[in-house]
Design a protein around this motif. Structure first.
Motif, PDB file in Angstrom:
ATOM      1  N   SER A 181       0.842  -1.200   0.000  1.00  0.00           N
ATOM      2  CA  SER A 181       0.000   0.000   0.000  1.00  0.00           C
ATOM      3  C   SER A 181       0.869   1.237   0.000  1.00  0.00           C
ATOM      4  O   SER A 181       2.021   1.201   0.437  1.00  0.00           O
ATOM      5  N   ASP A 186      -4.640   3.320   3.615  1.00  0.00           N
ATOM      6  CA  ASP A 186      -5.040   2.411   2.546  1.00  0.00           C
ATOM      7  C   ASP A 186      -4.886   0.951   2.993  1.00  0.00           C
ATOM      8  O   ASP A 186      -5.805   0.140   2.829  1.00  0.00           O
ATOM      9  N   SER A 210      -7.526   0.141   5.664  1.00  0.00           N
ATOM     10  CA  SER A 210      -8.916   0.124   5.178  1.00  0.00           C
ATOM     11  C   SER A 210      -9.226  -1.168   4.418  1.00  0.00           C
ATOM     12  O   SER A 210     -10.361  -1.587   4.339  1.00  0.00           O
ATOM     13  N   LYS A 211      -8.210  -1.807   3.872  1.00  0.00           N
ATOM     14  CA  LYS A 211      -8.444  -3.039   3.102  1.00  0.00           C
ATOM     15  C   LYS A 211      -8.413  -4.280   3.994  1.00  0.00           C
ATOM     16  O   LYS A 211      -8.477  -5.402   3.483  1.00  0.00           O
TER      17      LYS A 211
END
Ligand SMILES: NC(=O)c1ccc[n+]([C@@H]2O[C@H](COP(=O)([O-])OP(=O)(O)OC[C@H]3O[C@@H](n4cnc5c(N)ncnc54)[C@H](O)[C@@H]3O)[C@@H](O)[C@H]2O)c1
Length: 416
Positions: free
Chosen positions: A375, A380, A383-384
């Motif tokens: 990332s 990011d 959040s995944k």
């Protein structure tokens, strides 16, 4: 009034410390010879400074009693300072502690509200698993008419008075508002920070401290043997020069960063240099047991973490691994624990891994070439994912810990 049961190094110093601070203290020791000696103003063992303090306080703030029942009615707080020896295998002998406790319980009335503070060193979980059941078996309820507290003692023989009267910190294992309030008042005159923690934590800190200092002594001895075997090394100078390292100094000293748990050390120096010295030592005919175990523990700690993590998450859950360099502030990924952690996760079928590091993504990818997603930001990566594993503690992760809300987090650096 405070009662102190057991007037050895710890108990007599404790009793005199509170007397000196203006509390009325009664002391009880079931060894008649000791008790008589103290009553007549003589310390039954050698300890610098105690004699003058004893004679100053005896009969004014400090009173010797034959048994606890003689002072039970006026006593709110009872410190238990009896010996807790261990057998050859390390099994603790709690009989002295239980006998002292029994003598207190016999004098406690149902309407009482007594605080019993254990100062004797006991293995972590003893208070919860043995002492509280011991009193409850006798019809008392912890937190009702009796409050059981653990307060580890850090004084050292030879400087007992100085250590007790000027403590660096006071640690109290306790559950419940009432004993906290009272103990805060009791320790206030000592001008040291009072830390309230769980009972198990308070017991553990004492062993954390003693095991560490013992480890340092044996480490130093092992190193002195290695130096001797190699030859031509001035051992005294070598140690004195080692003590000039600036990491020993400062508040807090930077060495604290090394006396802290994690998922292991890495980088280009520590693993290599340790292996080289072990090899050299073997060559000289000395088996460097501590050094070999240091390397072994550095391997095992990763397995410990992997077992812990994989017990709690499923292979289908997406994972963010934060921190790829071997420590914050560098892009160096040589021997980085993050590599072993990720590889072990993959070997166990955890393949939905996104990695992020403020500086080391490129070097990590180039060095290890693992089938990973990288990332561009912490946000990011997080959040995944449902699970976040922190493998090196960059400040950026600590500053943005709000992003970790609602995630299953494994902080392998204990920094959050
Ligand atoms: N000595 C140290 O430097 C030190 C430092 C920190 C903690 N500790 C811990 O504190 C505890 C006490 O250590 P110490 O060195 O003061 O021990 P000690 O042997 O010098 O003193 C213990 C005293 O308790 C008395 N005693 C035993 N059972 C009793 C009872 N039922 N009623 C009344 N008196 C009783 C004994 O007669 C003895 O005088 C131990 O658990 C020890 O591990 C010791």
């Amino acid at each position: 009034m405070i009662a102190v049961i057991g007037l050895g190094y710890v108990g007599l110093t404790t009793a005199l410390g509170f007397s000196e601070k203006g509390f009325k203290v009664c002391g009880i020791d079931n060894n008649k010879e000791k008790s008589d000696s103290i009553s007549s103003g003589r310390i039954p063992f050698f300890e610098e400074n105690l004699s003058g303090i004893l004679n100053k306080n005896l009969g004014k703030n400090f009173f010797i009693k034959k048994s606890f029942s003689e002072c039970a009615a006026d006593t709110e707080i009872i410190f238990l300072c009896v010996e807790t020896p261990a057998d050859r295998d390390g099994a603790p002998d709690l009989t002295y502690l239980e006998a002292a406790l029994e003598s207190v319980l016999q004098a406690v009335k149902p309407q009482d509200n007594k605080i019993i503070v254990i100062k004797s060193t006991v293995p972590p979980s003893t208070t919860v698993k043995k002492i509280i059941p011991f009193i409850e078996k006798r019809g008392f309820k912890n937190g009702k008419n009796i409050h059981i507290v653990y307060n580890p003692e850090f004084l050292r023989e030879g400087t007992a008075w100085e250590d007790f009267i000027n403590p660096d910190r006071i640690i109290i294992g306790v559950d419940g508002k009432y004993p906290k309030r009272i103990l805060n008042e009791v320790f206030e005159p000592f001008n040291a920070e009072v830390y309230f923690v769980s009972l198990n934590t308070s017991e553990f800190v004492k062993y954390l401290s003693n095991s560490f200092f013992a480890a340092l002594l044996s480490y130093s001895n092992e190193m002195s043997v290695i130096a001797d075997k190699i030859g031509g090394i001035d051992i005294k100078s070598a140690f004195e020069l080692f003590h000039k390292d600036k990491r020993w100094f400062g508040t807090p000293a930077a060495v604290c960063g090394y006396v802290y748990p994690s998922c292991g050390f890495g980088g280009s120096c520590l693993p290599k240099d340790l292996n080289v010295l072990i090899n050299k030592s073997d060559e000289c005919g000395y088996n460097a047991k501590i050094l070999k175990n240091i390397v072994e523990i550095n391997r095992e700690i990763k397995t410990f973490w992997i077992n812990k993590i994989t017990r709690e998450i499923t292979t289908g859950q997406p994972i963010a691994v934060l921190g790829l360099s071997f420590k914050p502030g560098t892009e160096d990924v040589r021997e980085t624990p993050a590599y072993t952690i990720i590889k072990m996760l993959m070997e166990r079928g955890y393949n939905k891994i996104t990695a992020y590091d403020p500086k080391a993504c490129k070097s990590f990818d180039k060095t290890y070439n693992l089938p990973l997603n990288y990332s561009v930001s912490m946000e990011d990566a997080v959040s995944k994912s449902e699970v976040v594993i922190i493998t090196s503690a960059w400040q950026e992760f600590l500053d943005n810990k709000d992003l970790l809300k609602n995630k299953t987090v494994f902080d392998l650096r204990y920094k959050l």
